[in-house]
Design a protein around this motif. Structure first.
Motif, PDB file in Angstrom:
ATOM      1  N   ALA A  26      -7.709  -8.798   1.521  1.00  0.00           N
ATOM      2  CA  ALA A  26      -6.245  -8.695   1.387  1.00  0.00           C
ATOM      3  C   ALA A  26      -5.926  -8.025   0.060  1.00  0.00           C
ATOM      4  O   ALA A  26      -5.166  -8.556  -0.743  1.00  0.00           O
ATOM      5  N   THR A  27      -6.517  -6.852  -0.178  1.00  0.00           N
ATOM      6  CA  THR A  27      -6.425  -6.247  -1.512  1.00  0.00           C
ATOM      7  C   THR A  27      -5.615  -4.949  -1.554  1.00  0.00           C
ATOM      8  O   THR A  27      -5.103  -4.592  -2.603  1.00  0.00           O
TER       9      THR A  27
ATOM     10  N   ARG B 256      -4.850 -13.065 -12.048  1.00  0.00           N
ATOM     11  CA  ARG B 256      -4.799 -13.573 -10.672  1.00  0.00           C
ATOM     12  C   ARG B 256      -5.978 -14.514 -10.399  1.00  0.00           C
ATOM     13  O   ARG B 256      -5.838 -15.510  -9.712  1.00  0.00           O
TER      14      ARG B 256
ATOM     15  N   ASN C  12      -3.688  -9.779  11.558  1.00  0.00           N
ATOM     16  CA  ASN C  12      -2.528 -10.546  12.044  1.00  0.00           C
ATOM     17  C   ASN C  12      -1.732  -9.772  13.085  1.00  0.00           C
ATOM     18  O   ASN C  12      -1.097 -10.360  13.958  1.00  0.00           O
TER      19      ASN C  12
ATOM     20  N   LEU D  60      -5.488  -4.527  10.463  1.00  0.00           N
ATOM     21  CA  LEU D  60      -4.667  -5.691  10.121  1.00  0.00           C
ATOM     22  C   LEU D  60      -4.825  -6.798  11.172  1.00  0.00           C
ATOM     23  O   LEU D  60      -4.300  -6.688  12.284  1.00  0.00           O
TER      24      LEU D  60
ATOM     25  N   THR E  64       0.831  -1.207   0.000  1.00  0.00           N
ATOM     26  CA  THR E  64       0.000   0.000   0.000  1.00  0.00           C
ATOM     27  C   THR E  64       0.868   1.261   0.000  1.00  0.00           C
ATOM     28  O   THR E  64       0.582   2.223  -0.713  1.00  0.00           O
TER      29      THR E  64
ATOM     30  N   GLY F 241      -8.872 -10.874  -2.940  1.00  0.00           N
ATOM     31  CA  GLY F 241      -7.536 -10.501  -3.414  1.00  0.00           C
ATOM     32  C   GLY F 241      -6.629 -11.713  -3.414  1.00  0.00           C
ATOM     33  O   GLY F 241      -6.407 -12.330  -2.371  1.00  0.00           O
ATOM     34  N   TYR F 242      -6.125 -12.075  -4.615  1.00  0.00           N
ATOM     35  CA  TYR F 242      -5.217 -13.222  -4.712  1.00  0.00           C
ATOM     36  C   TYR F 242      -3.826 -12.726  -5.093  1.00  0.00           C
ATOM     37  O   TYR F 242      -3.206 -13.160  -6.042  1.00  0.00           O
ATOM     38  N   GLY F 243      -3.363 -11.725  -4.320  1.00  0.00           N
ATOM     39  CA  GLY F 243      -1.998 -11.225  -4.501  1.00  0.00           C
ATOM     40  C   GLY F 243      -1.073 -12.022  -3.588  1.00  0.00           C
ATOM     41  O   GLY F 243      -1.373 -13.144  -3.194  1.00  0.00           O
ATOM     42  N   TRP F 244       0.035 -11.396  -3.213  1.00  0.00           N
ATOM     43  CA  TRP F 244       1.020 -12.113  -2.377  1.00  0.00           C
ATOM     44  C   TRP F 244       0.405 -12.526  -1.046  1.00  0.00           C
ATOM     45  O   TRP F 244       0.576 -13.667  -0.599  1.00  0.00           O
TER      46      TRP F 244
ATOM     47  N   ASN G 278       5.027 -11.314   2.693  1.00  0.00           N
ATOM     48  CA  ASN G 278       3.618 -11.152   2.334  1.00  0.00           C
ATOM     49  C   ASN G 278       2.929 -12.507   2.209  1.00  0.00           C
ATOM     50  O   ASN G 278       1.774 -12.663   2.588  1.00  0.00           O
TER      51      ASN G 278
ATOM     52  N   ASP H  79      -8.594  -8.910 -11.030  1.00  0.00           N
ATOM     53  CA  ASP H  79      -7.574  -9.084 -12.060  1.00  0.00           C
ATOM     54  C   ASP H  79      -7.747 -10.479 -12.675  1.00  0.00           C
ATOM     55  O   ASP H  79      -7.640 -11.484 -11.975  1.00  0.00           O
TER      56      ASP H  79
ATOM     57  N   THR I 129      -6.799  -8.042   6.338  1.00  0.00           N
ATOM     58  CA  THR I 129      -5.352  -8.130   6.545  1.00  0.00           C
ATOM     59  C   THR I 129      -4.603  -7.173   5.611  1.00  0.00           C
ATOM     60  O   THR I 129      -3.381  -7.162   5.570  1.00  0.00           O
TER      61      THR I 129
HETATM   62  N1  NAD Z   1      -1.137  -8.020   7.143  1.00  0.00           N
HETATM   63  C1  NAD Z   1       0.137  -7.791   6.899  1.00  0.00           C
HETATM   64  O1  NAD Z   1       1.007  -7.961   7.745  1.00  0.00           O
HETATM   65  C2  NAD Z   1       0.543  -7.342   5.536  1.00  0.00           C
HETATM   66  C3  NAD Z   1       1.793  -7.723   5.011  1.00  0.00           C
HETATM   67  C4  NAD Z   1       2.119  -7.321   3.713  1.00  0.00           C
HETATM   68  C5  NAD Z   1       1.227  -6.538   2.976  1.00  0.00           C
HETATM   69  N2  NAD Z   1       0.031  -6.141   3.550  1.00  0.00           N
HETATM   70  C6  NAD Z   1      -0.955  -5.328   2.849  1.00  0.00           C
HETATM   71  O2  NAD Z   1      -1.896  -6.233   2.246  1.00  0.00           O
HETATM   72  C7  NAD Z   1      -2.460  -5.640   1.069  1.00  0.00           C
HETATM   73  C8  NAD Z   1      -2.226  -6.586  -0.117  1.00  0.00           C
HETATM   74  O3  NAD Z   1      -0.831  -6.727  -0.347  1.00  0.00           O
HETATM   75  P1  NAD Z   1      -0.267  -7.719  -1.466  1.00  0.00           P
HETATM   76  O4  NAD Z   1       1.223  -7.654  -1.359  1.00  0.00           O
HETATM   77  O5  NAD Z   1      -0.954  -9.025  -1.412  1.00  0.00           O
HETATM   78  O6  NAD Z   1      -0.738  -6.905  -2.784  1.00  0.00           O
HETATM   79  P2  NAD Z   1      -0.922  -7.461  -4.257  1.00  0.00           P
HETATM   80  O7  NAD Z   1      -0.926  -6.265  -5.127  1.00  0.00           O
HETATM   81  O8  NAD Z   1       0.054  -8.573  -4.527  1.00  0.00           O
HETATM   82  O9  NAD Z   1      -2.388  -8.129  -4.233  1.00  0.00           O
HETATM   83  C9  NAD Z   1      -3.587  -7.426  -4.097  1.00  0.00           C
HETATM   84  C10 NAD Z   1      -4.620  -8.173  -4.951  1.00  0.00           C
HETATM   85  O10 NAD Z   1      -5.925  -7.642  -4.656  1.00  0.00           O
HETATM   86  C11 NAD Z   1      -6.655  -7.577  -5.876  1.00  0.00           C
HETATM   87  N3  NAD Z   1      -7.759  -6.622  -5.726  1.00  0.00           N
HETATM   88  C12 NAD Z   1      -7.739  -5.263  -5.781  1.00  0.00           C
HETATM   89  N4  NAD Z   1      -8.963  -4.768  -5.593  1.00  0.00           N
HETATM   90  C13 NAD Z   1      -9.790  -5.830  -5.411  1.00  0.00           C
HETATM   91  C14 NAD Z   1     -11.178  -5.962  -5.164  1.00  0.00           C
HETATM   92  N5  NAD Z   1     -11.983  -4.889  -5.083  1.00  0.00           N
HETATM   93  N6  NAD Z   1     -11.695  -7.219  -5.020  1.00  0.00           N
HETATM   94  C15 NAD Z   1     -10.901  -8.319  -5.111  1.00  0.00           C
HETATM   95  N7  NAD Z   1      -9.571  -8.243  -5.351  1.00  0.00           N
HETATM   96  C16 NAD Z   1      -9.029  -7.016  -5.491  1.00  0.00           C
HETATM   97  C17 NAD Z   1      -5.606  -7.159  -6.907  1.00  0.00           C
HETATM   98  O11 NAD Z   1      -6.043  -7.507  -8.227  1.00  0.00           O
HETATM   99  C18 NAD Z   1      -4.398  -7.990  -6.453  1.00  0.00           C
HETATM  100  O12 NAD Z   1      -4.339  -9.259  -7.089  1.00  0.00           O
HETATM  101  C19 NAD Z   1      -1.772  -4.279   0.947  1.00  0.00           C
HETATM  102  O13 NAD Z   1      -2.568  -3.319   1.573  1.00  0.00           O
HETATM  103  C20 NAD Z   1      -0.470  -4.479   1.715  1.00  0.00           C
HETATM  104  O14 NAD Z   1       0.066  -3.257   2.139  1.00  0.00           O
HETATM  105  C21 NAD Z   1      -0.328  -6.557   4.802  1.00  0.00           C
END
Ligand code: NAD
Length: 422
Positions: free
Chosen positions: A273-274, A246, A344, A342, A157, A218-221, A189, A243, A297
């Motif tokens: 987790a988006t 993803r 966690n 968050l 973020t 959200g299926y990111g990291w 992540n 996406d 998260t």
């Molecule tokens: N909890 C923690 O300790 C922790 C650790 C690392 C990152 N983060 C935070 O978690 C969030 C996600 O990080 P990331 O590294 O997975 O990002 P990322 O960019 O890898 O993944 C985010 C995913 O969310 C999807 N997305 C966006 N809008 C959406 C919606 N409306 N509906 C469904 N999916 C949607 C995107 O297409 C993307 O695939 C960020 O805010 C990041 O800062 C939190």
């Protein structure tokens, strides 16, 4: 070795407990410890004023010790009002003489006063998790921008916010996007958020995941990590995405993919987790089953529309620590963990030290890199240099006792050529 420093923590008498936790985490952070040992001798940050705005946990404490060993003059504030470990904050003040401004559960005003206190330190280096210090420097304290050599950013973020600032031509100094290092997001992540998010949900609810449907937005990291661990615990995992790539990956990984409107009807637990906002809205809440549990998260608590949840409720109460019940007019109840912060960090202890070892090794080495290369860097968002990433991976494997093969000279030549085919 307590020194009289400015600080604002819950209670300095908690320091002995915090010290125990810091030392325990340190045992699992050998890469950072090796960097600390080198920093003690080489003093790469000697005299530099550093303002760090990070989750105040035992792992962060070991990063602070490392920067201090390198000669930095440090102030630390929280990057989230609910993630501070009060005993760790106390130990940093009492045992290490570091100025800390962080109290678990602080209100919004105090949270921002603490960030102001970190900015009052007149930083030459900033270290953010969510770009809040950089945000203040670019708005209320523009006159200080010229003092800053560089910054680092820990999370997705924050990097998104900084890239927006860069696109607008408004970024005042170079920033290294620590999140983009492979030794950060591939592990922290994915495996860190994956495990600790599940940990937070379980600590807050004591729910058995097996047999329940968990919806991951959200299926990111982070989302991939949460999905992997939830599946391993026997949950039926549903993924929502925007996406197509993803979403396709989630399908091929064996998960059910649905729009949130459909997922809302079948989920027992929802985790956002988006990094986006309004991912779970009033319309979704209206479709949810009685007893559905909501957690976030992602970095900010805007992924679940909490004001909508509050307006839908006819009654609210706290049923367990950090678990709030919202009784709706039709008799259903929805449950929100840790006010959508968050999960966690608010309901568990954040990422385990073993992964934070790599994330914070990146922070320490990037701070050193920024100082060494200050003259060359422009006001842009930079990736972590490849050599730093590779070195951290090499050191981590070494400390885990894992050996790997090396390319022979012949293989290196073969891989580098275009005509050595058959
Ligand atoms: N909890 C923690 O300790 C922790 C650790 C690392 C990152 N983060 C935070 O978690 C969030 C996600 O990080 P990331 O590294 O997975 O990002 P990322 O960019 O890898 O993944 C985010 C995913 O969310 C999807 N997305 C966006 N809008 C959406 C919606 N409306 N509906 C469904 N999916 C949607 C995107 O297409 C993307 O695939 C960020 O805010 C990041 O800062 C939190």
């Amino acid at each position: 070795m307590a020194t009289t420093r400015r600080f604002d923590v819950r209670d300095t008498a908690l320091a002995p407990e915090g010290l125990g936790r810091i030392e325990w985490a340190d045992r699992q952070m050998p890469v950072l410890a090796a960097i600390r040992e080198r920093f003690e001798t080489e003093q790469p940050l000697q005299g530099y004023r550093v303002s760090a705005c990070l989750h105040v946990t035992s792992e962060t404490a070991n990063l602070m010790r490392t920067l201090q060993a390198g000669g930095a003059d440090l102030v630390l504030c929280a990057s989230n009002p609910l993630s501070t470990q009060d005993d760790v904050a106390a130990a940093l003040v009492e045992e290490y003489g570091i100025s800390v401004f962080a109290i678990k559960g602080e209100d919004n005003d105090t949270y921002y006063q603490h960030i102001e206190a970190a900015v009052d330190h007149k930083p030459q280096l900033t270290m953010d998790d969510g770009a809040d210090v950089i945000g203040v420097l670019h708005s209320a304290r523009r006159e200080q921008l010229g003092d800053v050599i560089a910054g680092t950013e820990e999370t997705t973020t924050g990097v998104i916010r900084l890239k927006a600032l860069e696109r607008d031509g408004a970024l005042g100094f170079p920033v290294i996007a620590v999140n983009e290092a492979k030794t950060k997001h591939l592990f922290d992540n994915r495996y860190g958020t994956g495990q600790s998010t599940i940990d937070g949900i379980i600590r807050a609810t004591n729910l058995l995941l097996a047999g329940h449907t968990i919806v991951i937005a959200g299926y990111g990291w982070c989302g991939r990590g949460v999905a992997l661990r939830a599946k391993g615990m026997g949950a039926h995992v549903v993924v929502t995405e925007v996406d197509p790539l993803r979403a396709l990956e989630a399908v091929m990984d064996g998960y059910q993919v649905l729009p949130m409107a459909g997922a809302a009807e079948i989920g027992d637990v929802f985790v956002t987790a988006t990094g986006d906002k309004s991912v779970i809205t009033r319309e979704h809440m209206e479709r949810m089953k009685d007893g559905a549990i909501l957690a976030n998260t992602g970095h900010f608590n805007v992924e679940i529309e909490i004001p909508a949840l509050r307006s839908l409720a006819v009654e609210t109460r706290t049923v367990r620590p950090l678990l709030e019940e919202f009784r709706l007019e039709d008799g259903r109840s929805l449950f929100l963990i840790a006010d959508g912060r968050l999960v966690n960090l608010a309901a568990a202890e954040g990422h385990p030290a073993h992964v934070m070892d790599m994330s914070f090794a990146n922070q320490a080495l990037c701070a050193e890199y920024a100082v060494e290369n200050a003259a060359k860097l422009e006001p842009k968002v930079y990736d972590v240099p490849r050599e730093i990433d590779d070195e951290i991976a090499r050191l981590k494997l070494e400390t885990m006792g894992v050996e790997i093969d090396r390319l022979t000279e012949e293989q290196a030549k073969y891989l580098a050529s275009w005509d050595e085919g058959t």
